[in-house]
Design an enzyme around this catalytic site. Sequence first.
Site, PDB file in Angstrom:
ATOM      1  N   SER A 146       0.833  -1.211   0.000  1.00 47.90           N
ATOM      2  CA  SER A 146       0.000   0.000   0.000  1.00 47.90           C
ATOM      3  C   SER A 146       0.862   1.252   0.000  1.00 47.90           C
ATOM      4  CB  SER A 146      -0.884  -0.012   1.246  1.00 47.90           C
ATOM      5  OG  SER A 146      -0.072   0.006   2.409  1.00 47.90           O
ATOM      6  N   GLU A 204      -8.484  15.910  13.760  1.00 44.93           N
ATOM      7  CA  GLU A 204      -9.157  14.646  13.435  1.00 44.93           C
ATOM      8  C   GLU A 204     -10.579  14.944  12.968  1.00 44.93           C
ATOM      9  OE1 GLU A 204      -8.674  11.070  13.313  1.00 44.93           O
ATOM     10  OE2 GLU A 204     -10.799  11.231  12.779  1.00 44.93           O
ATOM     11  N   GLY A 272      -4.701   7.484   6.353  1.00 42.86           N
ATOM     12  CA  GLY A 272      -4.921   6.130   5.849  1.00 42.86           C
ATOM     13  C   GLY A 272      -3.977   5.795   4.702  1.00 42.86           C
ATOM     14  N   HIS A 445       4.746 -13.640  39.548  1.00 42.60           N
ATOM     15  CA  HIS A 445       4.672 -12.408  40.327  1.00 42.60           C
ATOM     16  C   HIS A 445       6.082 -11.876  40.555  1.00 42.60           C
ATOM     17  CE1 HIS A 445       3.383  -9.525  43.331  1.00 42.60           C
ATOM     18  NE2 HIS A 445       4.394  -9.940  44.087  1.00 42.60           N
TER      19      HIS A 445
HETATM   20  P1  FAD Z   1       4.419  -3.870   1.742  1.00 41.91           P
HETATM   21  O1  FAD Z   1       5.163  -4.001   2.996  1.00 41.91           O
HETATM   22  O2  FAD Z   1       3.946  -2.506   1.345  1.00 41.91           O
HETATM   23  O3  FAD Z   1       5.371  -4.456   0.614  1.00 41.91           O
HETATM   24  C1  FAD Z   1       5.059  -4.398  -0.742  1.00 41.91           C
HETATM   25  C2  FAD Z   1       6.350  -4.300  -1.518  1.00 41.91           C
HETATM   26  O4  FAD Z   1       6.053  -4.482  -2.885  1.00 41.91           O
HETATM   27  C3  FAD Z   1       7.026  -2.939  -1.413  1.00 41.91           C
HETATM   28  O5  FAD Z   1       8.353  -3.078  -0.949  1.00 41.91           O
HETATM   29  C4  FAD Z   1       6.999  -2.384  -2.828  1.00 41.91           C
HETATM   30  O6  FAD Z   1       8.202  -1.691  -3.166  1.00 41.91           O
HETATM   31  C5  FAD Z   1       6.888  -3.652  -3.650  1.00 41.91           C
HETATM   32  N1  FAD Z   1       6.250  -3.461  -4.956  1.00 41.91           N
HETATM   33  C6  FAD Z   1       5.131  -2.756  -5.228  1.00 41.91           C
HETATM   34  N2  FAD Z   1       4.824  -2.871  -6.551  1.00 41.91           N
HETATM   35  C7  FAD Z   1       5.793  -3.652  -7.099  1.00 41.91           C
HETATM   36  C8  FAD Z   1       6.020  -4.144  -8.397  1.00 41.91           C
HETATM   37  N3  FAD Z   1       5.199  -3.869  -9.408  1.00 41.91           N
HETATM   38  N4  FAD Z   1       7.108  -4.932  -8.612  1.00 41.91           N
HETATM   39  C9  FAD Z   1       7.955  -5.242  -7.594  1.00 41.91           C
HETATM   40  N5  FAD Z   1       7.776  -4.812  -6.333  1.00 41.91           N
HETATM   41  C10 FAD Z   1       6.698  -4.033  -6.093  1.00 41.91           C
HETATM   42  N6  FAD Z   1       2.115  -2.841  10.690  1.00 41.91           N
HETATM   43  C11 FAD Z   1       2.262  -3.568  11.819  1.00 41.91           C
HETATM   44  O7  FAD Z   1       1.768  -4.706  11.876  1.00 41.91           O
HETATM   45  N7  FAD Z   1       2.957  -3.092  12.904  1.00 41.91           N
HETATM   46  C12 FAD Z   1       3.516  -1.854  12.898  1.00 41.91           C
HETATM   47  O8  FAD Z   1       4.132  -1.449  13.885  1.00 41.91           O
HETATM   48  C13 FAD Z   1       3.371  -1.053  11.736  1.00 41.91           C
HETATM   49  N8  FAD Z   1       3.914   0.174  11.689  1.00 41.91           N
HETATM   50  C14 FAD Z   1       3.811   0.911  10.540  1.00 41.91           C
HETATM   51  C15 FAD Z   1       4.361   2.186  10.526  1.00 41.91           C
HETATM   52  C16 FAD Z   1       4.255   2.961   9.390  1.00 41.91           C
HETATM   53  C17 FAD Z   1       4.873   4.336   9.373  1.00 41.91           C
HETATM   54  C18 FAD Z   1       3.600   2.438   8.230  1.00 41.91           C
HETATM   55  C19 FAD Z   1       3.521   3.255   6.972  1.00 41.91           C
HETATM   56  C20 FAD Z   1       3.037   1.179   8.242  1.00 41.91           C
HETATM   57  C21 FAD Z   1       3.123   0.405   9.408  1.00 41.91           C
HETATM   58  N9  FAD Z   1       2.547  -0.860   9.477  1.00 41.91           N
HETATM   59  C22 FAD Z   1       2.663  -1.598  10.627  1.00 41.91           C
HETATM   60  C23 FAD Z   1       1.823  -1.461   8.331  1.00 41.91           C
HETATM   61  C24 FAD Z   1       2.727  -2.454   7.597  1.00 41.91           C
HETATM   62  O9  FAD Z   1       3.912  -1.810   7.186  1.00 41.91           O
HETATM   63  C25 FAD Z   1       2.005  -3.036   6.394  1.00 41.91           C
HETATM   64  O10 FAD Z   1       0.757  -3.553   6.788  1.00 41.91           O
HETATM   65  C26 FAD Z   1       2.811  -4.153   5.770  1.00 41.91           C
HETATM   66  O11 FAD Z   1       4.077  -3.691   5.366  1.00 41.91           O
HETATM   67  C27 FAD Z   1       2.069  -4.760   4.577  1.00 41.91           C
HETATM   68  O12 FAD Z   1       2.850  -5.769   4.004  1.00 41.91           O
HETATM   69  P2  FAD Z   1       2.726  -6.123   2.457  1.00 41.91           P
HETATM   70  O13 FAD Z   1       3.746  -7.179   2.224  1.00 41.91           O
HETATM   71  O14 FAD Z   1       1.320  -6.381   2.111  1.00 41.91           O
HETATM   72  O15 FAD Z   1       3.141  -4.798   1.683  1.00 41.91           O
HETATM   73  P1  NAD Z   2      -5.600   5.147  10.206  1.00 50.19           P
HETATM   74  O1  NAD Z   2      -6.689   4.566   9.418  1.00 50.19           O
HETATM   75  O2  NAD Z   2      -5.031   4.393  11.335  1.00 50.19           O
HETATM   76  O3  NAD Z   2      -6.040   6.570  10.781  1.00 50.19           O
HETATM   77  C1  NAD Z   2      -6.488   7.588   9.939  1.00 50.19           C
HETATM   78  C2  NAD Z   2      -7.192   8.639  10.778  1.00 50.19           C
HETATM   79  O4  NAD Z   2      -7.400   9.776   9.969  1.00 50.19           O
HETATM   80  C3  NAD Z   2      -8.561   8.206  11.289  1.00 50.19           C
HETATM   81  O5  NAD Z   2      -8.688   8.561  12.636  1.00 50.19           O
HETATM   82  C4  NAD Z   2      -9.538   8.980  10.401  1.00 50.19           C
HETATM   83  O6  NAD Z   2     -10.763   9.259  11.040  1.00 50.19           O
HETATM   84  C5  NAD Z   2      -8.735  10.236  10.150  1.00 50.19           C
HETATM   85  N1  NAD Z   2      -9.068  10.953   8.921  1.00 50.19           N
HETATM   86  C6  NAD Z   2      -9.379  10.438   7.708  1.00 50.19           C
HETATM   87  N2  NAD Z   2      -9.564  11.431   6.816  1.00 50.19           N
HETATM   88  C7  NAD Z   2      -9.347  12.595   7.484  1.00 50.19           C
HETATM   89  C8  NAD Z   2      -9.371  13.963   7.109  1.00 50.19           C
HETATM   90  N3  NAD Z   2      -9.631  14.329   5.848  1.00 50.19           N
HETATM   91  N4  NAD Z   2      -9.107  14.903   8.048  1.00 50.19           N
HETATM   92  C9  NAD Z   2      -8.824  14.539   9.338  1.00 50.19           C
HETATM   93  N5  NAD Z   2      -8.783  13.243   9.743  1.00 50.19           N
HETATM   94  C10 NAD Z   2      -9.039  12.295   8.825  1.00 50.19           C
HETATM   95  O7  NAD Z   2      -4.470   5.517   9.110  1.00 50.19           O
HETATM   96  P2  NAD Z   2      -2.931   5.869   9.283  1.00 50.19           P
HETATM   97  O8  NAD Z   2      -2.649   6.397  10.634  1.00 50.19           O
HETATM   98  O9  NAD Z   2      -2.590   6.679   8.080  1.00 50.19           O
HETATM   99  O10 NAD Z   2      -2.245   4.467   9.138  1.00 50.19           O
HETATM  100  C11 NAD Z   2      -2.486   3.655   7.985  1.00 50.19           C
HETATM  101  C12 NAD Z   2      -2.448   2.207   8.341  1.00 50.19           C
HETATM  102  O11 NAD Z   2      -1.107   1.779   8.548  1.00 50.19           O
HETATM  103  C13 NAD Z   2      -3.153   1.878   9.656  1.00 50.19           C
HETATM  104  O12 NAD Z   2      -4.531   1.721   9.479  1.00 50.19           O
HETATM  105  C14 NAD Z   2      -2.503   0.605  10.041  1.00 50.19           C
HETATM  106  O13 NAD Z   2      -3.148  -0.434   9.364  1.00 50.19           O
HETATM  107  C15 NAD Z   2      -1.084   0.753   9.521  1.00 50.19           C
HETATM  108  N6  NAD Z   2      -0.171   1.121  10.633  1.00 50.19           N
HETATM  109  C16 NAD Z   2      -0.064   0.258  11.684  1.00 50.19           C
HETATM  110  C17 NAD Z   2       0.770   0.571  12.740  1.00 50.19           C
HETATM  111  C18 NAD Z   2       0.878  -0.387  13.888  1.00 50.19           C
HETATM  112  O14 NAD Z   2       0.454  -1.540  13.712  1.00 50.19           O
HETATM  113  N7  NAD Z   2       1.415   0.007  15.026  1.00 50.19           N
HETATM  114  C19 NAD Z   2       1.473   1.765  12.752  1.00 50.19           C
HETATM  115  C20 NAD Z   2       1.338   2.619  11.672  1.00 50.19           C
HETATM  116  C21 NAD Z   2       0.519   2.290  10.603  1.00 50.19           C
END
Ligand code: FAD
Ligand code: NAD
Length: 466
Positions: A146, A204, A272, A445
């Site tokens: 994503s 928010e 998001g 504990h």
């Molecule tokens: P991705 O990790 O997005 O991997 C997809 C890969 O495909 C990418 O490296 C991309 O370069 C590659 N790709 C795309 N198109 C092509 C193509 N055509 N050819 C070759 N390669 C391609 N989730 C948690 O569970 N815990 C967390 O603490 C957490 N923290 C997060 C913090 C942040 C700031 C963000 C942005 C996300 C976080 N997430 C967390 C969410 C988590 O990163 C994603 O849910 C997870 O990486 C999804 O895995 P995926 O393999 O589906 O996709």
């Molecule tokens: P999110 O869906 O967690 O939160 C988005 C927030 O933005 C919501 O509260 C929503 O109501 C608000 N929002 C939406 N449109 C808005 C607008 N126009 N103005 C003001 N508020 C608005 O999305 P995120 O924080 O961008 O994270 C994306 C995803 O990445 C998460 O849903 C999660 O799946 C993943 N992620 C996971 C972790 C973790 O597991 N610790 C950490 C980071 C990201």
Amino acid sequence: MTDKFQAVVIGGGPGGYVCAIRLAQLGFKTACIESRGSLGGTCLNIGCIPSKSLLNLSEEFHKAKHLSGKGIEISEVKLNLSKMMKNKDKAVTILTKGVEFLLKKNKVTYFKGTGSFKSKNEISIKDDQNKEVLIQTDKTIIATGSLPVALPGIDFDEKIIISSTGALKLEKVPKKMLVVGGGYIGLEMGSVWSRLGAEVHVVEFLDHITPGMDKEISSEFMKILKKQGIKFHMQHKVEQIKKNKSGAIVVTTDKENNKKDFECDVVLISVGRKPNTKGLNLEKIGIDLDKKNRIKTDKNFKTKLDDVYAIGDVITGPMLAHKAEDEGIAVAENIAGQSGHVNYDTIPGVIYTTPEVASIGKTEEQLKELNKKYKIGKFSFMANSRAKAIDDAEGFVKILADETTDKVLGAHIIGPHAGELIAEIGVAMEFGASSEDIARTCHAHPTFSEAVKEAALSVDKRAIHS
Ligand code: FAD
Ligand code: NAD
């Protein structure tokens, strides 16, 4: 002659690389294509790992500044942001190289480049010089993840208007940071920069943060973050962002349509993420997307086409690394004729703030909507001896159990090590445990996990320490 594989995975994130390893373990000649130049996907490169590194280091910094109250005198605590960033980058490099090693160890062929469909069983890989290689495959698994959602008409420059990617590499601490969206990213990255000295404001759209979370936990969470100095502006909508010399002016309106401007150095847009299907050529092979542009699959992760599957952030469900990994394993096992399966009722969600917030299973709001009769057990960390001993006693454990059968239906924790504590409930739920099963299990504990046991006891109003 083009290379021929039994399985090709497009995307080397937690979904893709785990799937490729499992396929290789099951005996398939497998390739994994990744375009970013390093494996591990969003999670390892620009997501979970770098954000957790900064969350940890900023928390250490914050704690070190407040140690004198605990009898530890340090003359001066100074921030060296570039060193902190290097530390984070080191963690990313070690882990991404580790994944490359794992692919090699499992004899998965790693292609660096962008994959796209020439036809259902032929994949084109273009490297950064646009040089093309074609490979043949029996099965393809799409795991392309994503991308951050931008606000309409507002582009990321990753300096002033930033996504999470920019928030992980700011070169100086902003004086004022405006966070749009009070979800996972906004609250984790907002916490990092607040601890490092920025004034953080969260705008928010809704009347509560972290939508989908149990409301009682979400309101406690907001109370705690407010005490930490983060300011919230609920039910506000961003209308416009105007860049100026020192940063930006964010024009918002509240629910009564009153206009309010926020002047800040940096605006983090965290509203998001959206599925990434760009450039895959899905139209050509006839793969359907849903209304949110996610790839449509059946419960075995198969698309409309027999040999093409999809997993992780690019399909429906929570966008979490462990969900993507579990789907990667399940689809590989299905392709091998086994019965791969993901239990979506027991996928934990954790926010790695201080305190941590963790949940699994149903929330109270969902149970009400389902007309399910339930009992609640709650226990505060204020009454947990380990939490009191180390002065880290904010938050509580909440367990929801079926009123008749006592089966655990959900659990929600805000407090120290919540992200680790939730695993016990996950195992219990997988085994169909009752709250009494947890209550009768001996917990060491003094540990934080005793709060889980006490919450389970409290389901039948027999907690000992409250
Ligand atoms: P991705 O990790 O997005 O991997 C997809 C890969 O495909 C990418 O490296 C991309 O370069 C590659 N790709 C795309 N198109 C092509 C193509 N055509 N050819 C070759 N390669 C391609 N989730 C948690 O569970 N815990 C967390 O603490 C957490 N923290 C997060 C913090 C942040 C700031 C963000 C942005 C996300 C976080 N997430 C967390 C969410 C988590 O990163 C994603 O849910 C997870 O990486 C999804 O895995 P995926 O393999 O589906 O996709
Ligand atoms: P999110 O869906 O967690 O939160 C988005 C927030 O933005 C919501 O509260 C929503 O109501 C608000 N929002 C939406 N449109 C808005 C607008 N126009 N103005 C003001 N508020 C608005 O999305 P995120 O924080 O961008 O994270 C994306 C995803 O990445 C998460 O849903 C999660 O799946 C993943 N992620 C996971 C972790 C973790 O597991 N610790 C950490 C980071 C990201």
